[in-house]
Design an enzyme around this catalytic site. Structure first.
Site, PDB file in Angstrom:
ATOM      1  N   GLU A 251     -64.104 117.469   0.441  1.00 36.73           N
ATOM      2  CA  GLU A 251     -65.588 117.276   0.687  1.00 36.73           C
ATOM      3  C   GLU A 251     -66.071 116.396  -0.689  1.00 36.73           C
ATOM      4  O   GLU A 251     -65.996 116.829  -1.724  1.00 36.73           O
ATOM      5  CB  GLU A 251     -66.138 118.531   1.059  1.00 36.73           C
ATOM      6  CG  GLU A 251     -67.728 118.296   0.883  1.00 36.73           C
ATOM      7  CD  GLU A 251     -68.563 119.547   1.301  1.00 36.73           C
ATOM      8  OE1 GLU A 251     -67.723 120.606   1.895  1.00 36.73           O
ATOM      9  OE2 GLU A 251     -69.702 119.733   0.999  1.00 36.73           O
ATOM     10  N   GLU A 256     -77.036 116.411  -3.274  1.00 37.63           N
ATOM     11  CA  GLU A 256     -77.588 117.622  -2.722  1.00 37.63           C
ATOM     12  C   GLU A 256     -78.695 118.014  -3.631  1.00 37.63           C
ATOM     13  O   GLU A 256     -78.829 118.057  -4.813  1.00 37.63           O
ATOM     14  CB  GLU A 256     -76.511 118.934  -2.776  1.00 37.63           C
ATOM     15  CG  GLU A 256     -75.581 118.791  -1.785  1.00 37.63           C
ATOM     16  CD  GLU A 256     -74.393 119.927  -1.723  1.00 37.63           C
ATOM     17  OE1 GLU A 256     -74.451 120.683  -0.758  1.00 37.63           O
ATOM     18  OE2 GLU A 256     -73.643 119.842  -2.524  1.00 37.63           O
TER      19      GLU A 256
END
Length: 363
Positions: A251, A256
């Site tokens: 990932e 974020e």
């Protein structure tokens, strides 16, 4: 954003160069060779010239096309074999070759050339530094109002508690209230409302099954939602997630943001032994993340993965062939609410918007 609480690759280039050198130099070019009883003369005086197209004072490594003109000459040579330094090998009898390299950016190659007369040969090498302008291989400018382009985007629906959730509070939908394209922007809106047993709704879209890629640059211009508990993300998962599962698939979290710590941007990688709270993550602090658009960029190569905000590098990760970051990945855009990473949701939160102006993927 699966959090449980975390040139060409140099190694491949070196391997390519080693194998090329082995091919060209391991076999003896001095063994006797006769044709019809007459000795075959070993080539000599091998000269190789590599000229990138468009070389100038302003563009010393070429015009960005990636095209290189090679010329070869050697006394008594009848053919040439060329290892181009990117894993490709060509042969010619004309003494010239035009070849186009595809790796974006400025990269250095060692090109090996052998001149042959029968089994007799000599070899040499030439260094080449070449600039290849990035080429867009996929993009969404979000310029058509309505639902996201169905040829590019699919949806994850539900709470994710069956495999990809992180104790979040939202229910992901495909309703226009939660996700739409309007006035040239993708708009994801988390809302406080009772829906399908959840207290919040939001959206999560992905290119899985529609577009994936291996290595390149991703550039996303976005403005982040405001409010405690919001957890927007621009990220990618390995195509093999359905078979290898997470985190074996790998990932890459391009961006974020946690509304409870405004303006702190995370760039993170998850993979076996380094996932959830043990992921490899770095942060940078910017200003006005929720009131202005910023450009979030990922430069993903076989030997490195780099994270930028507005052109400023804040995380460099060393990639290698043992890691899962050397396969096709697909893109995901979502905004979660709360959960293990998003934290407490502000009591007064009602809704906010996560806006994406564009997303572009280059070679």
């Amino acid at each position: 954003m699966k959090k449980q609480f975390n040139n060409f690759t140099k190694s491949k280039l070196m391997l390519s160069v080693f194998l090329s050198a082995f091919m060209f130099f391991s076999c003896s070019g001095d063994a006797a060779d006769t044709t019809g009883g007459e000795a075959v003369v070993k080539p000599s005086n091998l000269v190789v010239v590599a000229t990138p197209v468009g070389v100038s004072t302003q563009n010393p490594n070429g015009d960005g096309s990636g095209t290189v003109s090679f010329t070869f000459s050697a006394t008594n040579a009848k053919s040439y074999k060329i290892a181009l330094g990117d894993g490709e090998t060509k042969e010619t009898t004309t003494g010239s070759l035009t070849y186009t390299y595809n790796a974006g950016g400025t990269n250095s190659y060692t090109v090996y050339v052998s001149a042959y007369n029968g089994s007799q040969f000599i070899s040499t090498s030439v260094a080449l530094t070449l600039y290849v302008a990035p080429k867009a291989i996929w993009a969404d400018e979000f310029d058509v109002d309505g639902a996201p382009d169905a040829t590019k985007w699919a949806y994850d629906l539900g709470t994710g508690d069956w495999g990809w959730g992180n104790n979040e509070a939202q229910y992901y939908t495909n309703r226009p209230e939660n996700v739409k394209v309007l006035n040239g922007k993708l708009i994801i809106t988390p809302i406080k409302e009772t829906y399908q047993g959840s207290s919040y709704t939001s959206a999560r879209i992905k290119t899985q099954g529609k577009f994936s890629f291996k290595y390149g640059k991703v550039e996303i211009k976005a403005k982040l939602p405001l409010g405690g508990g919001t957890w927007p993300a621009l990220w990618m998962l390995g195509n093999n997630i359905t078979t290898a599962s997470w985190p074996a698939c790998g990932e890459i979290d391009i961006m974020e943001h946690v509304g409870n710590t405004p303006n702190k941007i995370y760039g993170t990688l998850h993979y076996p032994n380094f996932s959830g709270g043990n992921a490899v993550s770095r942060t940078t602090t910017i200003t006005n993340a929720s009131s202005e658009f910023h450009i979030y960029t990922l430069d993903w190569r076989a030997d490195s993965i780099k994270f930028y905000v507005d052109g400023n590098l804040f995380h460099t990760f060393t990639n290698n062939s043992s890691l899962p970051f050397n396969q096709n990945f697909f893109l995901i855009i979502n905004c979660a609410m709360g959960g293990n990473f998003g934290g407490a949701i502000a009591p007064g939160f009602t809704s906010s918007t996560f806006e994406v102006d564009y997303i572009r993927v280059f070679n």
